[in-house]
Design a protein around this motif. Structure first.
Motif, PDB file in Angstrom:
ATOM      1  N   LEU A  82       0.850  -1.232   0.000  1.00 40.91           N
ATOM      2  CA  LEU A  82      -0.001  -0.064   0.007  1.00 40.91           C
ATOM      3  C   LEU A  82       0.864   1.349  -0.028  1.00 40.91           C
ATOM      4  CD1 LEU A  82      -2.683  -1.109   2.745  1.00 40.91           C
ATOM      5  CD2 LEU A  82      -2.613  -1.485   0.311  1.00 40.91           C
ATOM      6  N   TRP A  83       2.060   1.193   0.175  1.00 43.50           N
ATOM      7  CA  TRP A  83       2.997   2.290   0.429  1.00 43.50           C
ATOM      8  C   TRP A  83       3.850   2.535  -1.048  1.00 43.50           C
ATOM      9  CZ3 TRP A  83       5.329   4.550   5.240  1.00 43.50           C
ATOM     10  CH2 TRP A  83       4.618   4.024   6.281  1.00 43.50           C
ATOM     11  N   ARG A  84       4.175   3.684  -1.129  1.00 37.74           N
ATOM     12  CA  ARG A  84       4.986   4.056  -2.410  1.00 37.74           C
ATOM     13  C   ARG A  84       6.412   3.486  -2.122  1.00 37.74           C
ATOM     14  NH1 ARG A  84       8.811   8.336  -3.317  1.00 37.74           N
ATOM     15  NH2 ARG A  84       8.932   8.654  -5.632  1.00 37.74           N
ATOM     16  N   GLY A  85       6.906   2.667  -2.982  1.00 35.99           N
ATOM     17  CA  GLY A  85       8.194   2.071  -2.867  1.00 35.99           C
ATOM     18  C   GLY A  85       8.089   0.736  -2.277  1.00 35.99           C
ATOM     19  N   GLY A  86       6.892   0.302  -1.973  1.00 36.59           N
ATOM     20  CA  GLY A  86       6.827  -1.109  -1.439  1.00 36.59           C
ATOM     21  C   GLY A  86       6.587  -2.098  -2.524  1.00 36.59           C
ATOM     22  N   GLY A  87       6.367  -3.384  -1.944  1.00 41.12           N
ATOM     23  CA  GLY A  87       6.347  -4.435  -2.542  1.00 41.12           C
ATOM     24  C   GLY A  87       5.104  -4.600  -3.876  1.00 41.12           C
ATOM     25  N   VAL A  88       4.820  -5.434  -4.581  1.00 42.38           N
ATOM     26  CA  VAL A  88       3.742  -5.340  -5.830  1.00 42.38           C
ATOM     27  C   VAL A  88       3.149  -6.453  -5.355  1.00 42.38           C
ATOM     28  CG1 VAL A  88       3.388  -5.682  -8.135  1.00 42.38           C
ATOM     29  CG2 VAL A  88       5.294  -3.998  -7.543  1.00 42.38           C
ATOM     30  N   ILE A  89       1.819  -6.385  -5.361  1.00 42.65           N
ATOM     31  CA  ILE A  89       0.859  -7.613  -5.027  1.00 42.65           C
ATOM     32  C   ILE A  89       0.671  -8.280  -6.535  1.00 42.65           C
ATOM     33  CG2 ILE A  89      -1.249  -8.451  -4.458  1.00 42.65           C
ATOM     34  CD1 ILE A  89      -1.505  -5.783  -2.787  1.00 42.65           C
ATOM     35  N   PHE A  90       0.933  -9.616  -6.511  1.00 42.71           N
ATOM     36  CA  PHE A  90       0.741 -10.412  -7.718  1.00 42.71           C
ATOM     37  C   PHE A  90       1.468  -9.761  -9.031  1.00 42.71           C
ATOM     38  CE2 PHE A  90      -3.419 -11.368  -5.278  1.00 42.71           C
ATOM     39  CZ  PHE A  90      -2.694 -12.329  -4.716  1.00 42.71           C
ATOM     40  N   GLY A  91       2.677  -9.311  -8.792  1.00 43.47           N
ATOM     41  CA  GLY A  91       3.345  -8.857  -9.960  1.00 43.47           C
ATOM     42  C   GLY A  91       4.071  -9.798 -10.750  1.00 43.47           C
ATOM     43  N   PRO A  92       4.507  -9.565 -11.865  1.00 44.78           N
ATOM     44  CA  PRO A  92       5.056 -10.668 -12.881  1.00 44.78           C
ATOM     45  C   PRO A  92       6.454 -11.217 -12.396  1.00 44.78           C
ATOM     46  CG  PRO A  92       5.664  -8.154 -13.807  1.00 44.78           C
ATOM     47  CD  PRO A  92       4.619  -8.263 -12.454  1.00 44.78           C
ATOM     48  N   LYS A  93       6.411 -12.423 -12.431  1.00 42.96           N
ATOM     49  CA  LYS A  93       7.730 -13.081 -12.324  1.00 42.96           C
ATOM     50  C   LYS A  93       8.238 -13.777 -13.469  1.00 42.96           C
ATOM     51  CE  LYS A  93       8.376 -12.436  -8.009  1.00 42.96           C
ATOM     52  NZ  LYS A  93       9.566 -11.404  -7.512  1.00 42.96           N
ATOM     53  N   PRO A  94       9.743 -14.316 -13.671  1.00 41.52           N
ATOM     54  CA  PRO A  94      10.011 -14.850 -14.631  1.00 41.52           C
ATOM     55  C   PRO A  94       9.454 -16.046 -14.886  1.00 41.52           C
ATOM     56  CG  PRO A  94      12.042 -13.936 -13.461  1.00 41.52           C
ATOM     57  CD  PRO A  94      10.523 -13.854 -12.606  1.00 41.52           C
ATOM     58  N   ARG A  95       9.104 -16.321 -16.104  1.00 35.74           N
ATOM     59  CA  ARG A  95       8.088 -17.545 -16.417  1.00 35.74           C
ATOM     60  C   ARG A  95       8.346 -17.832 -17.955  1.00 35.74           C
ATOM     61  NH1 ARG A  95       1.923 -16.343 -17.513  1.00 35.74           N
ATOM     62  NH2 ARG A  95       2.126 -17.998 -18.692  1.00 35.74           N
ATOM     63  N   ASP A  96       8.227 -19.250 -18.204  1.00 37.97           N
ATOM     64  CA  ASP A  96       8.309 -19.719 -19.617  1.00 37.97           C
ATOM     65  C   ASP A  96       7.063 -19.624 -20.391  1.00 37.97           C
ATOM     66  OD1 ASP A  96       9.030 -20.932 -21.890  1.00 37.97           O
ATOM     67  OD2 ASP A  96       9.286 -23.019 -21.103  1.00 37.97           O
ATOM     68  N   TYR A  97       7.064 -18.849 -21.530  1.00 38.80           N
ATOM     69  CA  TYR A  97       5.509 -18.873 -22.088  1.00 38.80           C
ATOM     70  C   TYR A  97       5.511 -19.705 -23.314  1.00 38.80           C
ATOM     71  CZ  TYR A  97       4.603 -14.325 -20.069  1.00 38.80           C
ATOM     72  OH  TYR A  97       4.179 -13.409 -18.851  1.00 38.80           O
ATOM     73  N   SER A  98       6.704 -20.588 -23.597  1.00 35.77           N
ATOM     74  CA  SER A  98       6.415 -21.488 -24.676  1.00 35.77           C
ATOM     75  C   SER A  98       5.392 -22.401 -24.776  1.00 35.77           C
ATOM     76  CB  SER A  98       7.841 -22.056 -24.611  1.00 35.77           C
ATOM     77  OG  SER A  98       8.017 -22.817 -23.811  1.00 35.77           O
ATOM     78  N   THR A  99       4.790 -22.738 -26.024  1.00 31.33           N
ATOM     79  CA  THR A  99       3.690 -23.363 -26.234  1.00 31.33           C
ATOM     80  C   THR A  99       4.065 -24.580 -27.095  1.00 31.33           C
ATOM     81  OG1 THR A  99       2.232 -21.419 -26.124  1.00 31.33           O
ATOM     82  CG2 THR A  99       1.203 -23.540 -27.063  1.00 31.33           C
TER      83      THR A  99
END
Length: 210
Positions: A82-99
Motif C-alpha cells: 500500500l506504500w509508495r516504494g513498497g512491494g507489488v501484489i501479484f506482480g510478474p515473475k520470470p516464466r516460460d511462455y513457450s507453447t
C-alpha cells in the motif's frame, strides 16, 4: 493447387508456375493457423519481467510507529504494497511462455497459411544475376514493377540469399527476405505481397510437402 503467372525482371509475363500443397480442412483451417501463430508469438517472449514482492524489497524491517496512540493508521512495514516504494501484489515473475505444438500440425498450419495467400503471390524469374552489385534502388524499382509498392508489406522468398540481394534488400523498410526452407507463419500472414521464384516454389514443395 496454387497457380500464378511468372514475371521477368522487367515485370513482363513469361510463363506460369504452380504449387500443390496439402492444407487443412475448411472447418479446421482458421483454428490450426491461429494456434500456430499464437505458438510462434509466445515462443518469442523472453519471459524475464520481474517485480519484487514485499519480502524482496529492501528495508521495512522495523515497525514505522507504534500500533496505538498516534492517531495514524496502523502500519507494520514501510514496504507494504500500500506504500509508495513498497512491494507489488501479484506482480510478474520470470516464466516460460513457450507453447508446444506437434511438428505435423505446425507444417500443416504453415502450408494452409501460404495457400491462403495465393492471391497475393507473385512469382518472378531468378534475378540475382541482375544485381551485379548491391543496388537498393534497382531492387525497389523491380518490386514496384512486380506490383509490390511501398505501402505494402512484402515478403521475398528465395532458395538462396546472395550477398548482393541481401545488401540491396536490407534498407527497404517494407521488405523482408526469407529462405524457402526457413519460413514462419507470422511473416506469411502479415505480408500483403509474397514474391518468390520458381526454384523457391519447388523447394517449398519439397520441404513442406508432408
Amino acid at each position: 493447387m496454387v497457380s500464378c503467372v511468372v514475371k521477368n525482371w522487367q515485370g513482363e509475363d513469361v510463363g506460369e508456375a504452380s504449387l500443390s500443397l496439402k492444407v487443412a480442412k475448411d472447418e479446421n483451417a482458421a483454428h490450426i493457423v491461429h494456434r500456430a501463430l499464437v505458438r510462434q508469438q509466445n515462443n518469442a517472449r523472453q519471459g524475464n519481467a520481474s517485480a519484487k514482492t514485499r519480502a524482496e524489497v529492501r528495508g521495512g524491517g522495523r515497525k514505522p510507529w507504534k500500533q496505538k496512540g498516534t492517531g495514524r493508521a496502523r502500519a507494520g512495514s514501510i514496504r507494504s504494497p500500500l506504500w509508495r516504494g513498497g512491494g507489488v501484489i501479484f506482480g510478474p515473475k520470470p516464466r516460460d511462455y513457450s507453447t508446444k505444438m506437434n511438428r505435423k500440425e505446425r507444417r500443416l498450419a504453415l502450408r494452409t497459411a501460404f495457400s491462403s495467400q495465393s492471391e497475393n503471390l507473385v512469382v518472378v524469374e531468378s534475378f540475382a544475376e541482375n544485381l551485379s552489385q548491391p543496388k537498393t534502388k534497382e531492387l525497389a524499382a523491380a518490386l514496384t514493377r512486380w506490383g509490390a509498392t511501398a505501402d505494402k508489406r512484402v515478403l521475398l522468398i528465395l532458395t538462396d540469399i546472395s550477398e548482393n540481394v541481401f545488401l540491396s534488400a536490407r534498407n527497404i523498410p517494407y521488405l523482408k527476405v526469407l529462405r524457402a526452407d526457413s519460413l514462419n507463419i507470422y511473416d506469411i500472414l502479415v505480408a500483403d505481397t509474397i514474391v518468390t521464384t520458381p526454384e523457391a516454389l519447388a523447394q517449398l514443395q519439397e520441404v513442406y510437402s508432408d
